[in-house]
Motif scaffolding. Sequence first.
Motif, PDB file in Angstrom:
ATOM      1  N   PHE A  14      20.239   1.092   9.181  1.00  0.00           N
ATOM      2  CA  PHE A  14      19.321   0.171   8.496  1.00  0.00           C
ATOM      3  C   PHE A  14      17.880   0.594   8.682  1.00  0.00           C
ATOM      4  O   PHE A  14      17.551   1.324   9.623  1.00  0.00           O
ATOM      5  N   PHE A  15      17.020   0.124   7.759  1.00  0.00           N
ATOM      6  CA  PHE A  15      15.598   0.421   7.830  1.00  0.00           C
ATOM      7  C   PHE A  15      14.941  -0.326   8.981  1.00  0.00           C
ATOM      8  O   PHE A  15      15.314  -1.458   9.300  1.00  0.00           O
ATOM      9  N   SER A  16      13.946   0.305   9.547  1.00  0.00           N
ATOM     10  CA  SER A  16      13.123  -0.307  10.581  1.00  0.00           C
ATOM     11  C   SER A  16      11.689   0.176  10.387  1.00  0.00           C
ATOM     12  O   SER A  16      11.466   1.352  10.114  1.00  0.00           O
ATOM     13  N   ASP A  17      10.731  -0.741  10.518  1.00  0.00           N
ATOM     14  CA  ASP A  17       9.325  -0.342  10.426  1.00  0.00           C
ATOM     15  C   ASP A  17       8.877   0.398  11.679  1.00  0.00           C
ATOM     16  O   ASP A  17       7.959   1.204  11.637  1.00  0.00           O
ATOM     17  N   ASN A  18       9.526   0.115  12.817  1.00  0.00           N
ATOM     18  CA  ASN A  18       9.216   0.811  14.058  1.00  0.00           C
ATOM     19  C   ASN A  18      10.531   1.022  14.811  1.00  0.00           C
ATOM     20  O   ASN A  18      11.001   0.127  15.523  1.00  0.00           O
ATOM     21  N   VAL A  19      11.102   2.200  14.647  1.00  0.00           N
ATOM     22  CA  VAL A  19      12.423   2.502  15.185  1.00  0.00           C
ATOM     23  C   VAL A  19      12.467   2.325  16.703  1.00  0.00           C
ATOM     24  O   VAL A  19      13.391   1.697  17.233  1.00  0.00           O
TER      25      VAL A  19
ATOM     26  N   PHE B 229      18.824   7.367   2.627  1.00  0.00           N
ATOM     27  CA  PHE B 229      19.630   6.377   1.915  1.00  0.00           C
ATOM     28  C   PHE B 229      19.585   6.570   0.402  1.00  0.00           C
ATOM     29  O   PHE B 229      20.312   5.908  -0.320  1.00  0.00           O
ATOM     30  N   GLU B 230      18.694   7.421  -0.092  1.00  0.00           N
ATOM     31  CA  GLU B 230      18.557   7.627  -1.543  1.00  0.00           C
ATOM     32  C   GLU B 230      19.827   8.244  -2.118  1.00  0.00           C
ATOM     33  O   GLU B 230      20.511   8.992  -1.426  1.00  0.00           O
ATOM     34  N   PRO B 231      20.197   7.938  -3.342  1.00  0.00           N
ATOM     35  CA  PRO B 231      19.411   7.238  -4.343  1.00  0.00           C
ATOM     36  C   PRO B 231      19.467   5.716  -4.247  1.00  0.00           C
ATOM     37  O   PRO B 231      18.867   5.027  -5.057  1.00  0.00           O
ATOM     38  N   SER B 232      20.167   5.169  -3.261  1.00  0.00           N
ATOM     39  CA  SER B 232      20.217   3.715  -3.103  1.00  0.00           C
ATOM     40  C   SER B 232      18.830   3.167  -2.812  1.00  0.00           C
ATOM     41  O   SER B 232      18.022   3.810  -2.143  1.00  0.00           O
ATOM     42  N   LYS B 233      18.567   1.994  -3.293  1.00  0.00           N
ATOM     43  CA  LYS B 233      17.305   1.296  -3.025  1.00  0.00           C
ATOM     44  C   LYS B 233      17.488   0.264  -1.913  1.00  0.00           C
ATOM     45  O   LYS B 233      16.571  -0.481  -1.594  1.00  0.00           O
ATOM     46  N   LYS B 234      18.671   0.199  -1.330  1.00  0.00           N
ATOM     47  CA  LYS B 234      18.991  -0.796  -0.305  1.00  0.00           C
ATOM     48  C   LYS B 234      18.399  -0.392   1.043  1.00  0.00           C
ATOM     49  O   LYS B 234      18.088   0.770   1.284  1.00  0.00           O
ATOM     50  N   GLU B 235      18.278  -1.373   1.932  1.00  0.00           N
ATOM     51  CA  GLU B 235      17.688  -1.145   3.251  1.00  0.00           C
ATOM     52  C   GLU B 235      18.746  -0.895   4.323  1.00  0.00           C
ATOM     53  O   GLU B 235      18.448  -0.957   5.514  1.00  0.00           O
TER      54      GLU B 235
END
Length: 135
Positions: free
Chosen positions: A17-22, A70-76
């Motif tokens: 998953f995405f994180s702004d600060n891993v 994660f591309e081409p997905s736009k999901k987080e």
Amino acid sequence: MSNSKEPKVTGIGGIFFFSDNVQETKDWYSKNLGFNTDQWGATFASRNINKPDEVNYLQWSPFQSDTKYFEPSKKEFMINYRVQNLDALLVKLKENNVEILGEVQSYDYGRFVHIIDPEGNKIELWEPIDDELVK
């Protein structure tokens, strides 16, 4: 007990998953939930219910929110599914017109390929070699 030749998903191999600060995210999970984190995140071991001597692994990993992985997905998020008989599964997916991204990548710990589901989620399929992860 399931047929080990049947091409299918056998479990979850990872949650990404995405994180702004891993690093802060890993530190928070470590401090508050007891995650044992490393440079990739945290790895959880469990026994395979059908083969109790076999240890399986699940990878939990925050990714920097500007990752292109994660591309081409736009999901987080992206889910990694453990699979058996990846080659036969790919034949089945192609027959069903599932979008397959790139080629199968091979590593000491298994083989990977990515697909896209109807909702635009990128999915990572992993045919693991769990014995290599124990080393």
